[in-house]
Scaffold this active site. Structure first.
Site, PDB file in Angstrom:
ATOM      1  N   GLU A  71       0.800  -1.221   0.000  1.00 54.05           N
ATOM      2  CA  GLU A  71       0.000   0.000   0.000  1.00 54.05           C
ATOM      3  C   GLU A  71       0.840   1.282   0.000  1.00 54.05           C
ATOM      4  O   GLU A  71       0.437   2.287  -0.596  1.00 54.05           O
ATOM      5  CB  GLU A  71      -0.944   0.013   1.225  1.00 54.05           C
ATOM      6  CG  GLU A  71      -2.067  -1.009   1.181  1.00 54.05           C
ATOM      7  CD  GLU A  71      -3.122  -0.693   0.152  1.00 54.05           C
ATOM      8  OE1 GLU A  71      -3.261   0.491  -0.237  1.00 54.05           O
ATOM      9  OE2 GLU A  71      -3.824  -1.629  -0.294  1.00 54.05           O
ATOM     10  N   SER A 338     -47.590 -30.980   0.650  1.00 52.50           N
ATOM     11  CA  SER A 338     -48.969 -30.895   1.142  1.00 52.50           C
ATOM     12  C   SER A 338     -49.226 -29.750   2.112  1.00 52.50           C
ATOM     13  O   SER A 338     -50.368 -29.548   2.529  1.00 52.50           O
ATOM     14  CB  SER A 338     -49.358 -32.219   1.808  1.00 52.50           C
ATOM     15  OG  SER A 338     -49.441 -33.248   0.842  1.00 52.50           O
TER      16      SER A 338
END
Length: 651
Positions: A71, A338
């Site tokens: 960085e 169901s």
């Protein structure tokens, strides 16, 4: 010396040309947002666990070296601004005529994290430069580096290296290896793109870049680099980060980030009041764990429970293990089997059917519009029962043939339109609709079943009640969104029919003792036992449980056997301490004892009877004549003809 002079010139430019007269704001480390349950108890996962600040000596040196190498290699040599980096960024931005590159130093990134937004504008960049110079004047390099390591975003909601270590490697920062440090150091540049959970190959390439730069800066040697590259990386979250309600917290987090942005959510100090009941959530976690214990490790489950009266999500389990899979199956589309039958029977009640009406379970065939023939059958060894069923017993035993025949009478288009009212967005009008051939979500099922317990009123599920900022200002406050779906009498009749499922002869009778209170529900099993369901409710809670595999694989167990025990265990323990109340009976409802063989008013001779609810005036008028011979025999065996006459008068 030259660098200092340039920095001073930049400051003069900022102050003179841009009118800067600000002083450096007070450094206030970000405050994580807090999520609380309905009782005000903090829910782990989006609180302090997402922002754990370390001291400089606790930050791994390998990570420090890696982050500097990738960085800001000149971090210890510049005074907040790297002129060569700025020159490259300015050239790129002028070339494209917009801000696409920053050339930011660690100090600049720290200034942005602490004081500014992520907007890519020239004015924000100027303020960033100004604050960076001021930070360098006020704080030491190590202090700035510590601020940076504690505030940088790594993705997956992790701010700071400690939470990143727990989020990606399930360990503390001081336990990270060189390989793990290098991978984490590569994430802040583009957290989403390098996310190792979603893009492991890209993350690995980024790790290699970090290690190469560490070699170039003489922080490690080639041998250490090779060893790090060969180390197998195993990703996983620490349970400390996941918390007690990880799927629910992920839902809250995604909503908040979409509305307020990541910075506000993780560092803005929001206070979020949710509908979750943490005690119920822990009960749900245990119920799912117990229900799946000893079963195939790939078998998954979803459980969601709603407050019947307002739709608030009280508990949510989206899978077996959040650390292994954060996919929330409460929102997965699965065939409900169901468990869809009650919605069709609700329409039947509207059309004048009663729970005592009988339909024959026998071989039937239907010619469909595509030219094929559809022949519904029941589960089990025998495809047909070859006897009449009352509608209440048909739902108790989950008879498919009866359900399809009723749907044929109602017409699938009418049934589909009725079912949509319960909160389902897309329902296909097919003859097999009551058998659940369409895909729906467990959350939708829990909300739809709550209609029956809530006197016919549908409440849209809600999970956030109120959001305030760190100063207590209300940002949003949600209200219940309700709509009438069916009338209260219809809702009560379906409640009564579903209560029968829990009685002897019903598919959920084995669960009644576990629940330990008045409840109603329905089993659901799809073709070839691929999906197993149990959906039901008490007067206060509606709960849906699904069990199955993420990919096409059969559970090979019916819903009542695998999903039912989870449902019953949760509702039983979640309701401890609450009164065992019955469903509120609306005006205009009568209760009659009915013979299950004939659908008529039962006598003492009827061997199979059950109480049924009716809209007053629709109950059967005639006494059961199926068992008259048995009744006469009972009367003759009774002592005294007068008693027999009196008994007849009492029918």
């Amino acid at each position: 010396m030259r660098n200092r002079i340039c920095c001073l010139l930049i400051m003069v430019l900022l102050l003179g040309c841009c009118g800067f007269t600000w002083r450096l704001p007070e450094v206030e480390l970000p405050e994580a947002s807090v999520v609380v349950d309905i009782n005000g108890e903090v829910i782990k996962g989006l609180t302090r666990e997402n922002q754990i600040n370390l001291k400089r000596e606790d930050i791994p040196q390998n990570f420090v070296n890696a982050i500097i190498a990738v960085e800001d290699k000149n971090f210890y040599r510049h005074h907040g601004i790297d002129l060569s980096g700025i020159a490259r960024a300015v050239f790129t931005n002028i070339k494209r005529w917009k801000v696409v590159a920053g050339g930011s130093t660690i100090t600049q990134q720290t200034a942005k994290n602490l004081f500014l937004s992520n907007e890519k504008t020239f004015s924000r960049k100027i303020r960033e430069l100004f604050y960076a110079i001021q930070l360098e004047r006020k704080y030491s390099k190590d202090e700035i580096l510590t601020m940076y390591c504690n505030t940088i975003y790594f993705g997956q909601g992790a701010y700071g290296v400690e939470v990143a270590a727990r989020t990606f490697f399930a360990r503390s920062a001081d336990e990270l290896s060189l390989a793990q440090c290098a991978l984490l150091a590569g994430l802040p540049n583009a957290p989403s793109s390098y996310d190792p959970y979603y893009h492991p190959d890209i993350a690995k390439k980024r790790q290699a870049i970090v290690l190469r730069r560490m070699v170039e800066e003489e922080m490690i040697n080639e041998g250490e680099k090779r060893a790090a590259l060969q180390e197998k990386l195993v990703y996983g979250r620490n349970a400390y980060v996941a918390g007690d309600a990880p799927y629910f917290i992920a839902l809250v987090k995604d909503y908040l980030i979409d509305k307020y942005g990541q910075r506000m959510v993780y560092q803005g100090g929001l206070r979020v009041l949710t509908t979750l009941d943490l005690n119920m959530q822990k009960t749900a976690n245990q119920a799912v764990a117990d229900g799946l214990q000893g079963k195939d490790e790939n078998l998954q489950a979803a459980l969601v429970a709603l407050d019947v009266q307002n739709g608030g999500i009280r508990a949510m389990v989206g899978g077996r293990n959040y650390n292994l899979s954060n996919y929330n199956r409460v929102y997965s589309l699965r065939q409900p089997g169901s468990t869809f039958k009650p919605f069709m029977y609700s329409l039947a009640v509207d059309w004048g059917f009663t729970a005592a009406d009988t339909v024959m379970c026998e071989k039937v065939a239907y010619r469909l519009s595509d030219g094929t023939t559809y022949r519904p059958t029941d589960y089990g060894d025998e495809p047909y029962h070859w006897r009449p069923f009352t509608l209440k017993e048909a739902i108790m035993k989950s008879d498919n043939v009866v359900a399809v025949q009723v749907n044929n009478i109602l017409k699938p288009k009418n049934t589909a339109g009725h079912i949509k009212k319960f909160g389902f967005p897309d329902i296909s009008p097919v003859l097999s609709l009551p058998l659940g051939p369409v895909a729906v979500k467990p959350l939708e099922m829990a909300a739809a079943y709550a209609v029956f317990a809530n006197r016919g009123i549908y409440n849209k599920p809600v999970f956030i009640l109120k959001v305030t900022d760190k100063r207590g200002q209300v940002l949003e406050e949600n209200r219940v969104e309700s709509k009438p779906v069916i009338d209260a009498q219809n809702a009560y009749i379906i409640c009564d029919m579903l209560k029968g499922v829990m009685e002897p002869g019903g598919t959920g009778s084995h669960l009644k003792q576990t629940v330990g209170r008045i409840s109603a529900g329905k089993t659901g099993t799809t073709d070839e036992y691929q999906d197993a369901w149990f959906v039901g409710f008490t007067p206060r809670l509606s709960c849906a449980v699904w069990v199955g595999y993420d990919l096409n694989q059969n559970v090979n167990l019916p819903g009542g056997a695998v999903a039912g025990p989870i449902w019953a265990s949760f509702l039983g323990k979640a309701s401890v301490g609450a009164a065992d109340e019955d469903f509120e009976r609306p005006a205009g409802i009568s209760i009659s004892n009915i013979c299950l063989d004939s659908g008529l008013i039962a006598t003492e001779a009827c061997p199979r009877t059950i109480e049924m609810a009716f809209q007053r005036g629709t109950e059967p008028e005639n006494v059961c004549y199926y068992h008259l011979d048995d009744l006469e025999w009972m009367l003759k065996s009774d002592d005294g003809e007068e008693d027999g006459d009196n008994r007849q008068k009492n029918w």
